[in-house]
Write an enzyme that holds these catalytic residues in place. Structure first.
Site, PDB file in Angstrom:
ATOM      1  N   ARG A  15      30.192  40.668  35.768  1.00 42.65           N
ATOM      2  CA  ARG A  15      29.864  41.952  36.472  1.00 42.65           C
ATOM      3  C   ARG A  15      30.627  42.903  35.453  1.00 42.65           C
ATOM      4  NH1 ARG A  15      31.849  40.926  42.481  1.00 42.65           N
ATOM      5  NH2 ARG A  15      33.090  39.343  41.499  1.00 42.65           N
ATOM      6  N   TYR A  94      38.863  45.321  43.023  1.00 40.12           N
ATOM      7  CA  TYR A  94      39.434  44.330  43.964  1.00 40.12           C
ATOM      8  C   TYR A  94      40.670  43.765  43.634  1.00 40.12           C
ATOM      9  CZ  TYR A  94      34.565  44.401  46.112  1.00 40.12           C
ATOM     10  OH  TYR A  94      33.420  44.720  46.416  1.00 40.12           O
ATOM     11  N   GLU A 118      38.924  46.166  48.530  1.00 37.00           N
ATOM     12  CA  GLU A 118      38.805  45.677  49.936  1.00 37.00           C
ATOM     13  C   GLU A 118      39.616  46.076  50.857  1.00 37.00           C
ATOM     14  OE1 GLU A 118      42.366  43.327  47.803  1.00 37.00           O
ATOM     15  OE2 GLU A 118      40.268  44.503  47.130  1.00 37.00           O
TER      16      GLU A 118
END
Length: 371
Positions: A15, A94, A118
């Site tokens: 990603r 994250y 998160e």
């Protein structure tokens, strides 16, 4: 603001922190965006696409960190990145701090400002920046579980949906949140018999209303867990306590009560895992076997489907990134309560209670930084 998007270097993490479309929006807001060369390639985005919307390409990860005031990425920094992060640099990604003391100490020592995807939390306690990746991981958990149930991969040799005249597999899902719901949808759609265990009667009532007939709910406690693991073929761990370590719902001794070839998929691995025998694995080496039970605990499952995951992630992170860049982190977090809850570590101080509790670290009041 000068924004940097480094190439992810965690194992098989494909990603990228921002898509070309997201880059365009940041530039339209007056910011400069530096992308590391080939950072988006594995997600299907070429350097040329970033250049065409006004992004600037830098050849190395060192140059990106050195140049940027704000870093936007996907996964937590790993050891080679620790020394690259500067004092007062804003890092938006994250982190999952409560599952890694070395990472926590490294970010404390860096003096950076760490905003964790998160722990950004809406008033209804939902986690808007975690939700899309939880949706991906929940659905993937069934795909991977079904694969590892195959005999050549050391599973029980069971087809998840069965065939006429042969019963389908039994799937046990721990946790009826986003991960559990998406896993149940996938498993039920493939024809498995599914049981979801949760501690919220309100949530179970909702799931009973929306799920098909081959999905049942039961209250989660040790008795019911021990009852179901004896006959379950695939067990999904999807329990989350925001920002904190996951509870260990399946202990080592429980493995001996399972049938050989049972598959465990721990989606909570980023937060330490909800199986006592969980240890993080990679896409390159995803499984290990203990007591004839197959464990799948890849810590970046959505990284295997980077095109879908990157688009879904940028959809939700971009509005917050624009606020941070437009207003600066102090003003943005003071005005936006969900974003304020994303603040975990500021200039060497822990400001998120679950991290303080996990490692017995002093906790500072986040409001003291926002005045």
């Amino acid at each position: 603001m000068i924004i940097g998007v480094p190439k992810e270097i965690k194992n098989n993490e494909n990603r990228v922190g921002v898509t070309p479309a997201g880059t365009m929006e940041l530039i339209k807001n007056g910011h400069t965006v530096f992308i590391q060369q080939n950072a988006g390639l594995q997600s299907g985005f070429s350097d040329e696409e970033y250049i065409n919307v006004g992004g600037k390409i830098l050849p190395t990860i060192e140059e990106v960190y050195k140049t940027a005031e704000m870093i936007i990425k996907v996964k937590e920094p790993i050891e080679p990145e620790y020394a690259l992060i500067k004092k007062d640099q804003l890092v938006f990604t994250y982190f999952h701090f409560a599952s890694s003391e070395p990472l926590t100490n490294a970010m404390i020592n860096s003096g950076a400002v760490c905003v964790s995807y998160e722990t950004v939390e809406d008033p209804d306690r939902s986690l808007p920046l975690l939700t899309p990746m939880s949706e991906v991981a929940g659905r993937m958990s069934i795909q991977q579980g079904a694969k590892y149930l195959e005999k050549p991969l050391k599973g029980r040799g069971i087809l998840l949906g069965g065939v006429p005249g042969v019963a389908p597999a039994k799937v046990l899902i721990l946790g009826g949140g986003v991960v559990g719901t998406q896993a149940a949808k996938m498993a039920a759609g493939m024809g498995a018999n599914v049981t979801i265990l949760d501690i919220s009667v309100k949530r179970m009532r909702y799931l009973d209303d929306v799920m098909p007939a081959n999905v049942n709910t039961e209250f989660s406690n040790e008795h019911n867990i021990r009852k179901h693991i004896k006959t379950s073929d695939l067990i999904i761990g999807g329990v989350l306590i925001p920002g904190a370590k996951a509870p260990k719902l399946i202990t080592r001794d429980m493995l001996t009560e399972m049938r050989p070839g049972t598959v465990l998929v721990d989606v909570a691995v980023d937060q330490g895992g909800c199986f006592e025998t969980t240890k993080p694995t990679t896409h390159q080496d995803p499984v290990y076997i203990i007591d004839d039970v197959v464990h799948y605990s890849v810590a970046n499952m959505p990284g295997a489907v980077p095109y879908t995951s990157t688009l879904a992630l940028t959809n939700v992170t971009l509005p917050y990134a624009i606020q941070l860049a437009n207003k600066g982190w102090k003003a943005a977090c003071a005005e936006n309560l969900p974003l304020k809850k994303g603040l975990n570590v500021i200039n060497g101080d822990v400001v998120y209670p679950a991290i303080s509790e996990a490692f017995n670290l002093p906790l500072k009041d986040v409001d003291g930084y926002l005045k």
